[in-house]
Design an enzyme around this catalytic site. Sequence first.
Site, PDB file in Angstrom:
ATOM      1  N   ASP A   1       0.818  -1.208   0.000  1.00 36.86           N
ATOM      2  CA  ASP A   1       0.000   0.000   0.000  1.00 36.86           C
ATOM      3  C   ASP A   1       0.844   1.246   0.000  1.00 36.86           C
ATOM      4  O   ASP A   1       1.840   1.318   0.720  1.00 36.86           O
ATOM      5  CB  ASP A   1      -0.873   0.050   1.259  1.00 36.86           C
TER       6      ASP A   1
ATOM      7  N   LYS B   1      -6.792  11.648  11.861  1.00 38.48           N
ATOM      8  CA  LYS B   1      -6.419  10.840  10.684  1.00 38.48           C
ATOM      9  C   LYS B   1      -7.372  11.051   9.519  1.00 38.48           C
ATOM     10  O   LYS B   1      -6.959  11.311   8.388  1.00 38.48           O
ATOM     11  CB  LYS B   1      -6.409   9.374  11.085  1.00 38.48           C
TER      12      LYS B   1
ATOM     13  N   ASP C   1      -4.837   2.255  -4.833  1.00 37.03           N
ATOM     14  CA  ASP C   1      -3.445   2.554  -4.481  1.00 37.03           C
ATOM     15  C   ASP C   1      -2.805   1.416  -3.708  1.00 37.03           C
ATOM     16  O   ASP C   1      -1.790   1.595  -3.076  1.00 37.03           O
ATOM     17  CB  ASP C   1      -3.343   3.867  -3.699  1.00 37.03           C
TER      18      ASP C   1
END
Lengths: 1157, 337
Positions: free
Chosen positions: A850, A919, A1076
């Site tokens: 990732d 986050k 991704d």
Amino acid sequence: MAQIVTVRSANPVKIYFSCSKHYLFYLNQCKGTTQCTKLANYVSLSAVQWSIPNRTKFLSQTNIAANVHHRRSKTHLHASKTRNHSNDEASVSKSLAVLEHLNGSEDLELFSENGTGETKVLTEVKKDGRSQRRNDSFVDEAARLAEIDAYLFCGNVDGAIQVFNRCRRKGHKFHVLTFNTILHGLAAKKRVIDFQVFYHNMGGDNVMANVQTYAAVLELYGQLKDVKMIQDTCVKMNSQGYDLKHIFQKSILTKEQTTRVLEAIRLVYPNYKVEICKDPQPTSISPLVQSLYKEDKTNIKYSTNTPKSFVQDVMKSFEEQLEQERAAFGTIKSVERKRGEPRSSEGVCKSFPEIQSGWKDRLTGSIQREIELVMAGNKANKRSKTGPFTRLLVPCHEYADLAVEAITGPVCSQSYGAPLNHLCWLVGTQVYNRYAVKHKEKSGVVDKIRSMYGQFAELAYDHEACKTINPRELWFQLERSMPYEGSIYCDVPPWPTSVRVLVGCTLIDMMIRECKIDGNMFNHKGEKIAPAFFHTYEHEHTTASGYIKAHPAVVQLYQEYVSNCGDISLPASKLPMLVPPRPWTSITNGGHLLLSVQLTRGHDKTAENLSALEEACKASKLNAIFDSLNCLGLCGWKVNGKILDIMIDIFNDKGSELLEIPGPELPKLPEFTPELIDHPKLYTAFLKEKSNAKKEIHEAHALRMAMVYHLSVANHFREKTFWMPCNLDFRGRAYPIPPYGSHVGDDSTRGVLRFARGKPLGPEGLDWLKVHLVNLHGQLKKASLQERVEFADEHLDEIHDSADNPLTGKLWWQTADEKWQMLATCMEISNAIRSGDPENFISHLPVHQDGSCNGLQHYAALGRDKYGGRQVNVLPSDRPEDVYSEVAKLVEKMCERDAANGEEIAQHLVGKVSRKVVKQTVMTLVYGVTFIGGRKQISGQLDSLGLSPSVVWEGSSYLTRNVFASIREMFHAAKDIQDWFTSAAAQIALSGHFVEWVTPLNLPVTQSYQRMIKREVSTPLQLVKIRVPAREMVPNVVKQKGGFPPNFIHSLDSCHMMLTALYCQKHGLTFTSVHDSFWTHACDVDTMNKICREQFVSLHSQPILEDLRNHFLKKFENKRMRQPLRNSKRVDVHFGPLPERGSLDLNEVLKSTYFFS
Amino acid sequence: MASRVSTKLPTYKIHCCPNRTHLVEKFRLYPHQTKAKQRYLLNFDVATQIASKLDVANSLVYECNPGAGVLTRALLNHGARRIVGLEHNRKFLPYLRELELESHGRFKVEYADIGKLDVAGPGTPPAISSHKLLEGINKVSWSHEHLVAKLIGIEKEKTAHANFMNLLHHMLRCSGFFSHGRIEVALLFTGDRAQKLLAQPGDSMYNRLAILTWMLCDVRLLHMESNLSFNPLPSMGYSDPPPQMHLISLIPKQDFKLRVPPHCILLVPKFLKLLTVKKSQPLACAIESISPGSSILLRELGLPRNVKPMDLTPYQYKLLFELFFNWEDSMLDFLIE
């Protein structure tokens, strides 16, 4: 059988043509007979030159009558007539003059309207001051094309021409493709006169004939065996530059049409042979992929020594897949199994499938009756609109099956029904898919694909060969090697939403009338026949929306059936494929074998996008994209049987919230007691509880049903290998088309999947498996790779234990973030170690790599930002840098500073700002989250920390401000670029255009956020509202400007992924990805990492921002905006200079271990 | 309480703010707000006229949206025993509090919004529960002649439709505002709403509103007043002749009793909604699509087969409800939300 082809002219002389079997002509004119006879003489003269058989007979039968209708009614065309009344003589002679001119030309002699003159008048005529009451000038092109196509499919060419003329009268100009389809239809029916009239109309509309038109001409004259005309046509073709040898390649013909054209040509050139011409070299190959397309392969020699039995097996699966797509529905056995006795087990009532087949039979009968009514010309009940589409529904029983299957799922599974507009759209889409497949069967596409597929499959299964041979080019070559079989590109124009809703509603209307059920099935009373489906309304405030609800007995029956291993039927486009998908060769061809797919997903609104795409495709610019989609599609998948069994057990037992498997128990509704009426407070509380409970029930039911479908599909494909055809969204991100069985899902759907192809682990493989395990666990985010391997080594006991006793052991795997994938990895590692020889253990497990905060990585590379680049691991470092904790640290510092200054709210928040709180905001910041959205996210986090509501409210505003400020400080380069994007997009949108750009791989992208209006489609049941783009295509400024930065970054990261895919395929790797996150075999992770970084450097070495700016300048500079931007006074579009670049050296990425890890 | 009748009631005069500008000055309303959410009565003569039409002597009056208090004073002059004002615009509250003091407690103002009466959920003002409003009032049975109170005022325009339907539903169930007995509702409606209310079967405006109203209440049109007397006026002026506000009084019927099982009373409004949703659809089709087989009920009522929903009188609807909900074979699944 007399037919009238009406021909208008601008003067009071109206000439009617009526063509009967004996070619009689009737000339109508009400003026004096002198003009009449003049005209009549002309007709007879010109008739001489026509090459019709039985010329003399025709002449003798020519009957010339004279009366003209001065229709002083309706159309605006007539206004011109009344105006031109004064110069009668002149205009009549003008018309005659034009006719004589036509006479003189070498073209096919037809007596038709003086096309050129008319079009001029049409455009000049004003609407006479009368406002068009019903928007007559608006033509819904897609719907009309669908209608024309439907008429032609049934063989009713006249209907098609009627629709065509209606649209032309409103001023709409058709494309040459539509002309060609009608010409083909006329040629098939051998209607010479009409063909010639139509052909002339084409010239009149200034539409240039293309190769396909000439093919149609040849088809007609071939049937009439008219050698002279064929020769003339060939000469004309040559003069326009079309080579006869390439006619089959350049035009799209069905099998029958091909045979006819071939016959025609062979009449003149008996030794005619097709010449296969090369593809012209693509004009602009992107420099990124130039190395891949260096060699010029004219003839791909592909030979293998695969055994015959292998090909036979493949073809068997091929036939199964074909059958699945043809039937448009696949039947899957449900895995749900209810414990306990079903209530209706007294044996009284029938089972659900029997009742359903009863419905299907009745619906078939009803469709047949409807078709008879339509053919008899009945116009009631909106048949004039739905008629052409109803006639497509042959054979009736297939479509009846379709409709009933499509309705059953949404409506019968719960008691609150399904909204009508969605249902109509569903049924209409299924009908369209079926019809498209039928059309392809009729055109011979199926047979051709069958003969091509065998050779293609050999390549598809052979990954080594894919290194050098391009699947797409092989497919092209195979197709061209069989030119006499028709083209596989015959397709049906896609139906717009309005047509689908209309067709769907017709079928649903018939179903409501026909389907019956015994209402007292569960009541132990006598039999009472009641309708099975009802059309009612639900009210939301004051708006009423139509719903289709099922009788309660039906709902009960269906629920019991499904919960006892019943059959679920799913549309074929939602199921994985049994054979490798077709390679993508053009925008509408690829993926599924027969079903129609689109390269980019989108609804009606993306019309301009399609035209840009088509242009790019024709110029062969999209080859890289097609190839990368083929690469993703050729990755085979298999189901991990052990994990699936565990999941099914838990699912049927009680479900488990920890493991995210919904249980069979639904939350209950509160009970209503009569005394509640007396206590208003209690009553209102009861109402609120009830509505909350209803919402929860809907959600729980939806989750449970979704899980049933996923598990059942996985169960069905347990022993087989399956493939997923892939598709793009409008920005270029790749997704698999079927939702079930795809790896793009949540943890439980990914846990059951693994690669079909296995590879030995090799020296590094086991270590990478361990790193993968720790990544899934989620605990060690900041550890280096070595530390992760050590962590896994420490926990080897737990790993073995989880693999051996998943549900009864220490349950270590349930402590992870991604539990099911963790379990699969544990099993794999355990098996590898226990086999004694890890290096040669064949592993099927995908290993993920990732990117850490990929959007910010791209921004850092675009702006060459060193500081930002370090935060997101673009620069090498020993340990992975975590951008979220950095931001949290910065914000914490700001809080402390303010608290020291005495701010109260900061004092409350000191020590509470953790990584988790910020986050989500940081992640979504790249995608353009606004202040309000960010505040909502942070307030949610603070809430779960347990602070009091007032602190939460004030605190979230304060924190959001700080987070934004600190991000701006850390990533100022990213923010600058984002600001430039936003202002550019706002200016473009304000000037009335859609923002569009071209990705580095040559994919044109258009953002089509625009004002949508609700249009009503009148159907037999009710007026159904659909959302369509407004006619004027006004861009929605807020969405355009807010959407542009994230969409651009998404298109960039999809380019990166596609490049990685292409180069991985070249090296023989199996590659797949979820935007991704890149997946591959454990032994190849190193190679993939290297390729990934190389491609990133290569991508960003292109002048991306400069190209974008140049593109904008070329297209939009100096256009007028409808209002100036805030803080500025300019009213025309102007793009400022790009933000400054930093000093980051891109090649550092090649050394960064944690870039993707 | 009784002694007050004999003494001469003080008359309340207006200090006169008949003009919009005065309103703006005095109450600091927004000057450019022409399309107000609420119309206010400012003309004292008109107010007296209106108050005389209403029979308020000795009764308890709930006034919604008193605004500047013009109508309140007129009502006080005409002998209302007690007035409770429900004002939702905070700018008028201080002024109305002064009036309260002036009237020595005959007038009480509450910061409440009649549109938020009995709303579900935490009730912070201006939401108000009818419990609170009806505190201290004796319960009177529905069939008693005496009206408990009157609800007077100008309808709030923004959510007028929903508010009014809510009132009617409560009237149907004898709950909420009407839980202590019958209350006469006399409001000033705008022209189009009044038309809807007063429509009869056969009119184009006849719909659910009229059906319920005429079924439940005695309707009387008391007075019509041109819009010009109400503020604010639209900037463009009115068309000629200016539209009129109608004063309509609705007195719930004494002898109204819907004989359906208690749990079904809640389903009656939804039932009516589904029957009348499509005007051109025959009533038989509509009722079949709710519960199959129930079209025989129409025959019992003596209605022809293709009767439309708009042809039935309210009384016939009442009979239909009773028949339907008492019939054992009726399927209520689609009515339960």
